[in-house]
Design a protein around this motif. Structure first.
Motif, PDB file in Angstrom:
ATOM      1  N   LEU A 193       0.811  -1.217   0.000  1.00 45.90           N
ATOM      2  CA  LEU A 193       0.000   0.000   0.000  1.00 45.90           C
ATOM      3  C   LEU A 193       0.846   1.270   0.000  1.00 45.90           C
ATOM      4  CD1 LEU A 193      -2.948  -1.106   2.298  1.00 45.90           C
ATOM      5  CD2 LEU A 193      -2.977  -0.738  -0.167  1.00 45.90           C
ATOM      6  N   PRO A 194       1.821   1.430   0.886  1.00 40.52           N
ATOM      7  CA  PRO A 194       2.659   2.633   0.772  1.00 40.52           C
ATOM      8  C   PRO A 194       3.457   2.664  -0.527  1.00 40.52           C
ATOM      9  CG  PRO A 194       3.490   1.162   2.490  1.00 40.52           C
ATOM     10  CD  PRO A 194       2.135   0.662   2.103  1.00 40.52           C
ATOM     11  N   MET A 195       3.848   1.497  -1.038  1.00 41.33           N
ATOM     12  CA  MET A 195       4.577   1.472  -2.308  1.00 41.33           C
ATOM     13  C   MET A 195       3.706   1.982  -3.453  1.00 41.33           C
ATOM     14  SD  MET A 195       6.290  -1.756  -4.339  1.00 41.33           S
ATOM     15  CE  MET A 195       7.565  -1.973  -3.100  1.00 41.33           C
ATOM     16  N   LEU A 196       2.458   1.530  -3.493  1.00 45.02           N
ATOM     17  CA  LEU A 196       1.556   1.977  -4.553  1.00 45.02           C
ATOM     18  C   LEU A 196       1.219   3.454  -4.416  1.00 45.02           C
ATOM     19  CD1 LEU A 196      -0.843  -1.108  -4.697  1.00 45.02           C
ATOM     20  CD2 LEU A 196       0.718  -0.350  -6.494  1.00 45.02           C
ATOM     21  N   ALA A 197       1.241   3.971  -3.186  1.00 49.20           N
ATOM     22  CA  ALA A 197       0.988   5.394  -2.989  1.00 49.20           C
ATOM     23  C   ALA A 197       2.140   6.241  -3.501  1.00 49.20           C
ATOM     24  CB  ALA A 197       0.765   5.688  -1.503  1.00 49.20           C
ATOM     25  N   GLU A 198       3.335   5.652  -3.577  1.00 48.47           N
ATOM     26  CA  GLU A 198       4.513   6.411  -3.988  1.00 48.47           C
ATOM     27  C   GLU A 198       4.963   6.112  -5.411  1.00 48.47           C
ATOM     28  OE1 GLU A 198       8.961   7.200  -2.181  1.00 48.47           O
ATOM     29  OE2 GLU A 198       8.321   5.125  -2.501  1.00 48.47           O
ATOM     30  N   ARG A 199       4.845   4.854  -5.843  1.00 44.97           N
ATOM     31  CA  ARG A 199       5.483   4.411  -7.072  1.00 44.97           C
ATOM     32  C   ARG A 199       4.485   3.967  -8.131  1.00 44.97           C
ATOM     33  NH1 ARG A 199      10.863   3.078  -7.100  1.00 44.97           N
ATOM     34  NH2 ARG A 199      11.972   3.759  -5.234  1.00 44.97           N
TER      35      ARG A 199
END
Length: 265
Positions: A193-199
């Protein structure tokens, strides 16, 4: 006034970063960073946490209306599973603080709404599917273990669950099944989830990366998951009010753990 390009600056990084081994010290440091982020911008944290407090009250009112107050336990436990989507705003606050960017209401909310156009939306189907599996397995176990019992109040339900062999079986099997589902959900979302929010990566790749991080550092990552679970359950006890602080802090901490596990520092 900033425009949307400025508000969404720093996003759009492409590909999966190199994975690192996570240590207990990383988990501790991430929780401390999460607490500092919350103290730096408590208004945002209370706003996002308040969404879940109000949601808890709405669930309780609905269950009382249909005469099933006992369902508040599985629903209350499962409801925060949807927390990571509200946590997008918290991720953005932590990201901006880490990069020295201004934390503005316009910028944070713009990033939340921007996720409609990105892969994070597909994760909603994954999380909602696991959430509904959780609810239906509770109802199935209830029917299998307590289907022939009758109760008309919360006190009667607690009495049956805690004082009968059927109730003990319901609790034992429900705990095992619920623990397995929680492990699956945690492993698939803690990094994705944080990865998809950033990348800019597809959600399947993000899920695989998240599971890989947990497998690479099982003790620290599962320790973090245990802390999340216990803290959330304790936050539910004072009429959901504890979620006002616990969910924001854990949201910020998850971002910092992601940065330590799967992103250059």
């Amino acid at each position: 006034m900033t425009n949307n390009t400025t508000d969404l600056a720093g996003h759009g990084q492409i590909g999966v970063p190199a994975l690192r081994t996570v240590s207990i010290e990383d988990v501790t440091a991430s929780l401390k960073d999460g607490w500092r982020d919350f103290l730096a911008h408590p208004g945002f944290g209370l706003f996002f946490g308040g969404i879940y407090v109000l949601g808890g009250f709405a669930i309780l009112a609905f269950l009382n209306r249909i005469g099933a107050p006992w369902m508040i336990i599985p629903l209350a436990i499962g409801f925060p599973l949807l927390g990571p989507f509200v946590a997008v705003g918290l991720y953005e606050i932590s990201r901006r603080r880490a990069h020295g960017e201004p934390v503005t209401r316009r910028g944070v909310l713009a990033q939340v709404f921007h996720q409609r156009e990105r892969q994070l939306g597909w994760m909603a189907f994954v999380v909602m599917f696991i959430f509904w599996v959780w609810i239906y397995q509770v109802r199935l176990l209830f029917a299998l273990f307590l289907g022939f019992k009758s109760f008309s109040s919360w006190d009667r339900f607690v009495d049956i669950v805690l004082t009968t062999p059927e109730g003990w079986g319901f609790l034992a099997v429900g705990t095992l099944v619920g623990g397995f589902l929680a492990l699956v959900l945690f492993s698939t979302t803690v990094i994705s989830l944080p990865m998809l929010a950033e990348r800019e990566v597809d959600f399947v790749t993000a899920i695989i990366t998240s599971i890989a991080v947990v497998m690479k550092s099982p003790v620290p990552m599962l320790g973090f998951g245990f802390i999340v679970g216990v803290a959330t359950l304790l936050a539910l006890l004072p009429a959901f009010v504890g979620l006002l602080v616990v969910l924001p802090v854990l949201g910020h901490a998850t971002w910092h753990l992601y940065r330590r596990a799967a992103s250059p520092l």
